[in-house]
Design a protein around this motif. Structure first.
Motif, PDB file in Angstrom:
ATOM      1  N   LEU A   1       0.673  -1.262  -0.298  1.00 14.18           N
ATOM      2  CA  LEU A   1      -0.094   0.065   0.115  1.00 14.18           C
ATOM      3  C   LEU A   1       0.747   1.302  -0.094  1.00 14.18           C
ATOM      4  O   LEU A   1       0.431   2.435  -0.127  1.00 14.18           O
ATOM      5  CB  LEU A   1      -0.724  -0.275   1.240  1.00 14.18           C
ATOM      6  CG  LEU A   1      -2.157  -0.830   0.988  1.00 14.18           C
ATOM      7  CD1 LEU A   1      -3.048  -0.539   2.612  1.00 14.18           C
ATOM      8  CD2 LEU A   1      -3.078  -0.463  -0.623  1.00 14.18           C
TER       9      LEU A   1
ATOM     10  N   PHE B   1     -12.500  -5.757 -12.860  1.00 17.55           N
ATOM     11  CA  PHE B   1     -11.963  -4.038 -11.966  1.00 17.55           C
ATOM     12  C   PHE B   1     -13.108  -4.589 -10.806  1.00 17.55           C
ATOM     13  O   PHE B   1     -12.206  -4.354  -9.482  1.00 17.55           O
ATOM     14  CB  PHE B   1     -13.438  -3.197 -12.368  1.00 17.55           C
ATOM     15  CG  PHE B   1     -13.575  -1.713 -11.160  1.00 17.55           C
ATOM     16  CD1 PHE B   1     -13.979  -2.033 -10.480  1.00 17.55           C
ATOM     17  CD2 PHE B   1     -12.762  -0.967 -11.298  1.00 17.55           C
ATOM     18  CE1 PHE B   1     -14.287  -0.755  -9.304  1.00 17.55           C
ATOM     19  CE2 PHE B   1     -12.574   0.328 -10.570  1.00 17.55           C
ATOM     20  CZ  PHE B   1     -13.149   0.795  -9.674  1.00 17.55           C
TER      21      PHE B   1
ATOM     22  N   TYR C   1     -10.092  -3.538  -7.412  1.00 18.91           N
ATOM     23  CA  TYR C   1     -10.470  -3.037  -6.703  1.00 18.91           C
ATOM     24  C   TYR C   1     -10.742  -2.903  -5.207  1.00 18.91           C
ATOM     25  O   TYR C   1     -10.192  -2.890  -4.522  1.00 18.91           O
ATOM     26  CB  TYR C   1     -11.644  -2.297  -7.229  1.00 18.91           C
ATOM     27  CG  TYR C   1     -12.229  -0.725  -6.411  1.00 18.91           C
ATOM     28  CD1 TYR C   1     -12.648  -0.734  -5.769  1.00 18.91           C
ATOM     29  CD2 TYR C   1     -11.259   0.018  -6.978  1.00 18.91           C
ATOM     30  CE1 TYR C   1     -13.188   0.415  -4.989  1.00 18.91           C
ATOM     31  CE2 TYR C   1     -11.792   1.691  -6.064  1.00 18.91           C
ATOM     32  CZ  TYR C   1     -12.653   1.623  -5.264  1.00 18.91           C
ATOM     33  OH  TYR C   1     -12.445   3.057  -4.848  1.00 18.91           O
TER      34      TYR C   1
ATOM     35  N   SER D   1      -7.406  -3.522  -3.848  1.00 22.13           N
ATOM     36  CA  SER D   1      -6.477  -2.056  -3.663  1.00 22.13           C
ATOM     37  C   SER D   1      -5.022  -2.556  -4.811  1.00 22.13           C
ATOM     38  O   SER D   1      -4.237  -1.607  -4.837  1.00 22.13           O
ATOM     39  CB  SER D   1      -5.736  -1.315  -2.948  1.00 22.13           C
ATOM     40  OG  SER D   1      -7.006  -1.462  -1.372  1.00 22.13           O
TER      41      SER D   1
ATOM     42  N   VAL E   1      -5.653   0.537  -8.911  1.00 22.73           N
ATOM     43  CA  VAL E   1      -4.351   2.132  -9.352  1.00 22.73           C
ATOM     44  C   VAL E   1      -3.528   1.184  -9.628  1.00 22.73           C
ATOM     45  O   VAL E   1      -2.158   2.235 -10.901  1.00 22.73           O
ATOM     46  CB  VAL E   1      -4.764   2.808  -8.402  1.00 22.73           C
ATOM     47  CG1 VAL E   1      -4.276   4.074  -8.709  1.00 22.73           C
ATOM     48  CG2 VAL E   1      -6.153   3.433  -8.091  1.00 22.73           C
TER      49      VAL E   1
ATOM     50  N   ARG F   1      -5.035   5.150  -1.485  1.00 25.89           N
ATOM     51  CA  ARG F   1      -5.452   4.149  -0.339  1.00 25.89           C
ATOM     52  C   ARG F   1      -6.960   4.767  -0.245  1.00 25.89           C
ATOM     53  O   ARG F   1      -7.525   3.962  -0.363  1.00 25.89           O
ATOM     54  CB  ARG F   1      -4.384   3.361   0.623  1.00 25.89           C
ATOM     55  CG  ARG F   1      -4.816   2.423   0.990  1.00 25.89           C
ATOM     56  CD  ARG F   1      -4.876   1.955   2.581  1.00 25.89           C
ATOM     57  NE  ARG F   1      -5.179   3.259   3.131  1.00 25.89           N
ATOM     58  CZ  ARG F   1      -6.437   3.344   3.837  1.00 25.89           C
ATOM     59  NH1 ARG F   1      -6.991   2.635   3.427  1.00 25.89           N
ATOM     60  NH2 ARG F   1      -6.255   5.047   4.459  1.00 25.89           N
TER      61      ARG F   1
ATOM     62  N   THR G   1      -8.475   6.163  -2.156  1.00 28.77           N
ATOM     63  CA  THR G   1      -9.165   6.668  -2.802  1.00 28.77           C
ATOM     64  C   THR G   1     -10.261   5.799  -3.562  1.00 28.77           C
ATOM     65  O   THR G   1     -11.147   5.463  -3.788  1.00 28.77           O
ATOM     66  CB  THR G   1      -8.990   7.413  -3.939  1.00 28.77           C
ATOM     67  OG1 THR G   1      -7.869   8.418  -3.763  1.00 28.77           O
ATOM     68  CG2 THR G   1      -9.066   7.954  -4.934  1.00 28.77           C
ATOM     69  N   GLN G   2      -9.416   4.092  -3.520  1.00 31.95           N
ATOM     70  CA  GLN G   2      -9.477   2.758  -3.294  1.00 31.95           C
ATOM     71  C   GLN G   2     -10.316   2.407  -2.575  1.00 31.95           C
ATOM     72  O   GLN G   2     -11.165   1.596  -2.734  1.00 31.95           O
ATOM     73  CB  GLN G   2      -8.365   2.372  -4.005  1.00 31.95           C
ATOM     74  CG  GLN G   2      -7.785   2.619  -4.919  1.00 31.95           C
ATOM     75  CD  GLN G   2      -6.501   0.945  -5.763  1.00 31.95           C
ATOM     76  OE1 GLN G   2      -7.094   0.544  -6.164  1.00 31.95           O
ATOM     77  NE2 GLN G   2      -5.701   1.297  -4.591  1.00 31.95           N
ATOM     78  N   SER G   3     -10.671   3.150  -1.526  1.00 23.75           N
ATOM     79  CA  SER G   3     -12.004   2.612  -0.545  1.00 23.75           C
ATOM     80  C   SER G   3     -13.089   3.657  -0.642  1.00 23.75           C
ATOM     81  O   SER G   3     -14.209   3.345  -0.263  1.00 23.75           O
ATOM     82  CB  SER G   3     -11.114   3.070   1.025  1.00 23.75           C
ATOM     83  OG  SER G   3     -10.872   3.324   1.180  1.00 23.75           O
ATOM     84  N   LEU G   4     -13.160   4.142  -1.744  1.00 26.48           N
ATOM     85  CA  LEU G   4     -14.224   4.639  -2.250  1.00 26.48           C
ATOM     86  C   LEU G   4     -15.340   3.989  -3.116  1.00 26.48           C
ATOM     87  O   LEU G   4     -15.081   2.919  -3.468  1.00 26.48           O
ATOM     88  CB  LEU G   4     -14.639   6.426  -2.899  1.00 26.48           C
ATOM     89  CG  LEU G   4     -13.825   7.456  -2.292  1.00 26.48           C
ATOM     90  CD1 LEU G   4     -13.043   8.302  -3.621  1.00 26.48           C
ATOM     91  CD2 LEU G   4     -14.633   8.038  -0.899  1.00 26.48           C
ATOM     92  N   PRO G   5     -16.584   3.650  -2.400  1.00 32.13           N
ATOM     93  CA  PRO G   5     -17.523   3.647  -3.364  1.00 32.13           C
ATOM     94  C   PRO G   5     -17.377   3.829  -5.164  1.00 32.13           C
ATOM     95  O   PRO G   5     -16.928   5.101  -5.304  1.00 32.13           O
ATOM     96  CB  PRO G   5     -18.836   4.267  -2.791  1.00 32.13           C
ATOM     97  CG  PRO G   5     -18.442   5.164  -2.148  1.00 32.13           C
ATOM     98  CD  PRO G   5     -17.676   5.570  -2.052  1.00 32.13           C
ATOM     99  N   PRO G   6     -17.614   2.385  -5.838  1.00 34.86           N
ATOM    100  CA  PRO G   6     -16.731   2.791  -7.024  1.00 34.86           C
ATOM    101  C   PRO G   6     -17.754   4.142  -8.408  1.00 34.86           C
ATOM    102  O   PRO G   6     -17.577   4.469  -8.891  1.00 34.86           O
ATOM    103  CB  PRO G   6     -17.729   1.725  -8.275  1.00 34.86           C
ATOM    104  CG  PRO G   6     -17.383   0.215  -7.104  1.00 34.86           C
ATOM    105  CD  PRO G   6     -17.516   1.261  -5.258  1.00 34.86           C
TER     106      PRO G   6
ATOM    107  N   PHE H   1     -15.820   6.919  -7.566  1.00 35.72           N
ATOM    108  CA  PHE H   1     -14.227   6.218  -7.899  1.00 35.72           C
ATOM    109  C   PHE H   1     -14.325   6.425  -9.487  1.00 35.72           C
ATOM    110  O   PHE H   1     -12.893   6.625  -9.536  1.00 35.72           O
ATOM    111  CB  PHE H   1     -13.745   4.854  -7.402  1.00 35.72           C
ATOM    112  CG  PHE H   1     -12.622   4.353  -7.923  1.00 35.72           C
ATOM    113  CD1 PHE H   1     -11.961   3.619  -9.264  1.00 35.72           C
ATOM    114  CD2 PHE H   1     -11.404   5.391  -6.986  1.00 35.72           C
ATOM    115  CE1 PHE H   1     -10.910   3.299  -9.763  1.00 35.72           C
ATOM    116  CE2 PHE H   1      -9.945   4.692  -7.782  1.00 35.72           C
ATOM    117  CZ  PHE H   1      -9.918   3.641  -8.820  1.00 35.72           C
TER     118      PHE H   1
END
Lengths: 446, 510
Positions: A231, A312, A316, A319, A322, B228, B230-235, B238
């Motif tokens: 991370l 995706f 996603y 993690s 990205v 990180r 940002t990647q736990s936001l709902p799609p 995102f």
């Protein structure tokens, strides 16, 4: 019925005096099907007033240890509430029990209680996660937060115990990785991953040596540590931890190994190491990784992005989405250019060391399935050469790239990052040299 | 305002404090309590500035010029509460000192809708900066984190971003980029927390969240923890185009040729494998019409670092005498003028000769390609890539959330003259508009629409340019009126939004 309670409390007292922690774990079991707990539940069914048993407990155990008495009473409270089949209430009672266990653990003889503490810790974490999911709790109401708080207390107690372990004289630190791993699990679930750093630092400065612990705990710890590094984009460190976790994880635990691979494969991929088809098949990870790797090998950017999109949810959730979107393109471009070079060599039937930027641009455009500007193509190539993915230089005037005659495209897993420590003395040296040169030219003019 | 009245007010405040403690409106400093029982402090001040502070600052010469009338006295209509550092020794503020959320938003309306249009940004920036900080402080004091707080913080953040672009060319004494960025980051951090809390506790998604997540990504480019988060936001958040665009920028700006951190050169992020460092694409993408104005303002601050990373990479790859022309480098790296590039080249120790950049000069002893790492990066300047994106939109509209968009006007952004060219046209009556750098032409080529080259067809007289700007301003105004009608038609509840600054919703057009 009072007899049952008296019997129970006597057993507790005996086990405590004998420091028989296995017996204590049995007596204070949380397994609802265990015969001892079933007996207790039956006895408790007809009880409406908790003083019935709390008095007995006080009588028997107050002389032995107040905290033990408290803990026993709380345990009976927990057993009592089981008949209501109310998950939340069960958790709250369990929380109280665990809170009562903590002062017991805190004493100087507490070290013998490590197995009891760790089993309660596992139970409370499992129950917290279960309830959060079942009741869809959010934010501050999540029971996981409560569990974290309790575990942190226990962790600090364990860390503070600096006695060396000897046979017959255990130390509280024996349970420390068990607790750490449980806490990491919660941090990752809660999304407060940066809290891991405190524990990692504490373990290091506290001189706790991972290798002295059971291999199962080591594997779990390295797994979380690897994910933590990942991370933070520390790819080599992540690879080391995750590789250890994967190889040392016992082959019986197929699901765990597969989970570790979900992180290890992307990490290694970015470091230029591709997994074998057999590995992907063995762990049922062909989708999506097999497709992804095929796109990297063939240098096909457009296809790669499509695979990442199609899967995706998978990426996603790990993690890694990205990370892959941002960094795979570099490898893909490198592979696309290499294929172009190989293709050219094939056509011309001789090794090619010099080729047109126009051809490179075409190769990249084909890879991206979209037109590209000359400058953009050149910039990408500059970046690849500067990082060492391609050995050579660019002759801008003639718009060609001149590759090194041997090993122009080094193996991707041989790449290493720049670690430049800036040398101010060298800077001064060069500037002085340049000045003297300029002065020399001036005097020559005269 | 005389001293006697002031002294009387001070006495009244002591009484007021006693009453407030009695009524349980503020915490009794002598009675410790637990966090759960802590009082929900609520402000009752209905004006932009509490009366007491107005009197106090009038007497103590603490008025800002923007708060004065023609005689240099306090104008009560213009007074706004000042930011005061919350020191540990200070007393708990009284309810009458703190403004309610509605008043806070009205204050913000005043600052953005009345003060900002009335002065140059340079003149009113310190005032607005300080007063918006006080607004934020009042929200914090009352621990209000609802949609009113979010709206206020969003607009304040936009103001800071705008200020960065408008004022970054000024000297350090007149404008500090570092301090502005610090304030902006504080606002962004609060905003992210508000969004998270609102979603966690109440399952509400705020409509502008993608816009500010995008700014947050760009503001914390090298911080992996932001990615990180940002990647736990709902799609749904995102995948929003603005977030996607910000992540794209994040990807192409990654580079791994940074030196290691030393005591004299701090804040060097660590290098990560497989970084794109795709500098040509970066400047093209900034110029791209789908990159909104404010996002481009935030990216502007990173131009020096992107250029440095690019030059450093080029230094390893090109060779002396066969390398690129100076003009090529200027174009590819989005420099506005040759002077800007020349000063960078000097800073990094790059040799310029024969109109070329002589990359890859070797160190006399170590033979390593020579590149100077300055103690700190050069300061960013307002860029001609970014300025035209404003499209004539008023600054107050930008702060309130109108995104300047090409679809707003029938005029393409490329044909809008830059300020520099207007000045030059004004200076010499019949000069040709200086051509926009050709990368934007190339960008459009990439999109498949051929655009005419600049050199001959872009001559427009000064009068024509003025007319186009007026047309555009009219279109914006018409649209504003239309929006207001829509809002009124929907029975928009908040009566505080007057015609002057009645537009709140940010809209992503494009």
């Amino acid at each position: 019925m009072a007899q049952v309670f008296r019997g129970f409390t006597r057993e507790v007292s005996n086990a405590y005096d004998m420091q028989d922690v296995e017996r204590l774990v049995e007596l204070f079991t949380l397994d609802q099907h265990h015969h001892e707990l079933v007996l207790l539940q039956q006895a408790l069914n007809s009880v409406h007033d908790t003083t019935v048993y709390s008095q007995i407990v006080s009588q028997t155990l107050d002389n032995v240890s107040i905290s033990l008495a408290n803990f026993t009473t709380r345990y009976l409270d927990y057993a009592h509430c089981l008949r209501e089949q109310n998950k939340e209430k069960e958790f709250d009672m369990l929380e109280l029990s665990f809170s009562a266990l903590i002062p017991m653990f805190n004493s100087s003889e507490g070290a013998t209680l490590v197995p009891l503490v760790t089993s309660y810790a596992s139970a409370i974490v499992a129950m917290a996660l279960q309830i959060d999911k079942a009741l869809d709790l959010r934010g501050k109401q999540r029971k996981a937060n409560t569990a974290v708080r309790l575990l942190s207390k226990v962790f600090n107690m364990m860390l503070a115990d600096r006695t060396t372990a000897e046979p017959g004289h255990p130390t509280k630190r024996l349970g420390i990785y068990h607790i750490t791993n449980l806490t990491f699990k919660l941090y990752f679930k809660l999304g407060t991953v940066r809290m891991c750093q405190t524990m990692i630092s504490n373990l290091r400065t506290g001189g706790v040596i991972l290798e002295e612990y059971p291999i199962g705990q080591q594997v779990t710890y390295q797994y979380y540590l690897g994910r933590y590094h990942l991370l933070h984009n520390r790819l080599p460190a992540a690879e080391k931890c995750l590789f250890f976790a994967f190889t040392k994880c016992h082959y019986d635990y197929w699901t765990n190994k597969r989970t570790i691979l979900k992180y290890l494969i992307p990490t290694r991929l970015l470091l230029g190491r591709l997994p074998s088809k057999e590995l992907l098949e063995k762990y049922a990870l062909e989708t999506p990784f097999a497709q992804l790797i095929a796109t990297v090998k063939s240098g096909n950017y457009a296809h790669c992005m499509r695979v990442l999109e199609d899967h995706f949810a998978f990426f996603y959730q790990c993690s890694t989405y990205v990370l892959l979107c941002q960094r795979l393109p570099v490898l893909i471009w490198r592979c696309a250019l290499k294929r172009a070079r190989d293709h050219l060599s094939c056509i011309e039937n001789r090794p090619i060391h010099l080729y047109d930027l126009k051809i490179c641009k075409k190769a990249l455009e084909q890879s991206m399935a979209a037109p590209m500007e000359d400058e953009e193509a050149e910039a990408i190539i500059v970046s690849l050469v500067a990082q060492g993915y391609i050995k050579g230089y660019i002759h801008h005037r003639r718009q060609v790239i001149v590759c090194s005659k041997n090993n122009a495209f080094p193996q991707m897993d041989e790449m290493s990052l720049l670690t430049e420590v800036y040398n101010e003395d060298a800077e001064r040296e060069q500037l002085e040299y340049l000045q003297s040169q300029a002065g020399h030219l001036m005097t020559m003019d005269v | 305002m005389d001293t006697m009245a002031y002294e009387a007010m001070k006495k009244d405040r002591i009484e007021e404090r006693r009453e407030a403690i009695e009524q349980g409106l503020i915490q009794d400093p002598l009675a410790p309590t637990t966090l759960e029982d802590a009082i929900d402090f609520r402000g009752t001040c209905e004006a932009m500035c509490p009366r007491f502070e107005m009197v106090e600052r009038s007497l103590q010469n603490g008025l800002d010029p923007l708060e004065m009338n023609e005689n240099g006295e306090l104008d009560p209509e213009k007074a706004v509460k000042r930011y005061r550092r919350s020191a540990a020794g200070n007393e708990q503020p009284l309810p009458s000192d703190v403004r309610s959320p509605l008043v806070l938003l009205q204050t913000l309306d005043y600052l953005v809708g009345t003060v900002l249009p009335s002065y140059t940004v340079e003149k009113c920036h310190p005032f607005i900066r300080d007063r918006t900080r006080s607004i934020r402080q009042d929200f914090t004091l009352q621990n209000i984190r609802d949609r009113y707080a979010i709206e206020a913080h969003e607009r304040i953040a936009r103001f800071h971003i705008l200020a960065l672009h408008e004022l970054c060319g000024l000297d350090e004494e007149r404008f500090s980029i570092q301090q502005e960025t610090e304030q902006l980051n504080k606002v962004l951090i609060s905003l992210m927390e508000f969004y998270d809390d609102l979603r966690e506790e109440h399952r509400i998604d705020m409509p502008n969240e993608p816009e500010f997540r995008a700014y947050n990504i760009i503001s914390h480019l090298r911080d992996p923890d932001t990615i990180r988060q940002t990647q736990s936001l709902p799609p749904s958040v995102f995948r929003h185009p603005l977030v996607t665009r910000a992540l794209k920028f994040s990807a192409i700006m990654q580079r791994n040729n940074e030196i290691m951190e030393t005591s004299s050169r701090r804040n060097k992020p660590h290098n990560v494998e497989a970084s794109q460092n795709s500098y040509a694409q970066f400047f093209n993408l900034v110029a791209d019409p789908d990159t909104p104005f404010l996002m481009a303002c935030m990216l502007e601050a990173h131009f020096p670092d992107v250029r440095k990373g690019a030059l450093k990479a080029m230094n390893l790859v090109y060779r002396p005498n066969t390398g690129p022309d100076i003009d090529y480098v200027i174009r590819v790296l989005g420099y506005d003028s040759e002077d800007d590039f020349t000063s960078d080249a000097a800073l990094y120790g790059l040799k310029l000769e024969n109109g070329q950049v002589q990359f890859n000069q070797r160190h006399v002893r170590t033979k390593v390609p020579f590149f100077i790492e300055p103690l700190s990066n050069p300061k960013p300047k307002p860029s001609q890539l970014v300025e035209p994106k404003k499209l004539g939109t008023r600054l107050e509209d930008i702060v309130n959330g109108i995104m300047p968009s090409p679809s707003l006007a029938s005029i393409s952004p490329r044909s809008l003259p830059s300020r520099a060219s207007i000045r030059s046209v004004a200076a010499s009556a019949s000069s040709i508009v200086s051509p926009m750098p050709s990368y934007s032409a190339a960008a459009n080529d990439m999109m498949g629409t051929a655009m005419p080259s600049h050199d001959d067809t872009d001559y427009t007289s000064f009068a024509e340019q003025e007319e186009k700007r007026a047309q555009l301003a009219q279109v914006v105004e018409q649209r504003a009126q239309l929006e207001m009608q829509i809002h009124q038609g929907l029975g928009y509840p908040d009566a505080r939004f007057t015609h002057q600054h009645g537009l709140r919703r940010s809209r992503y057009l494009g």
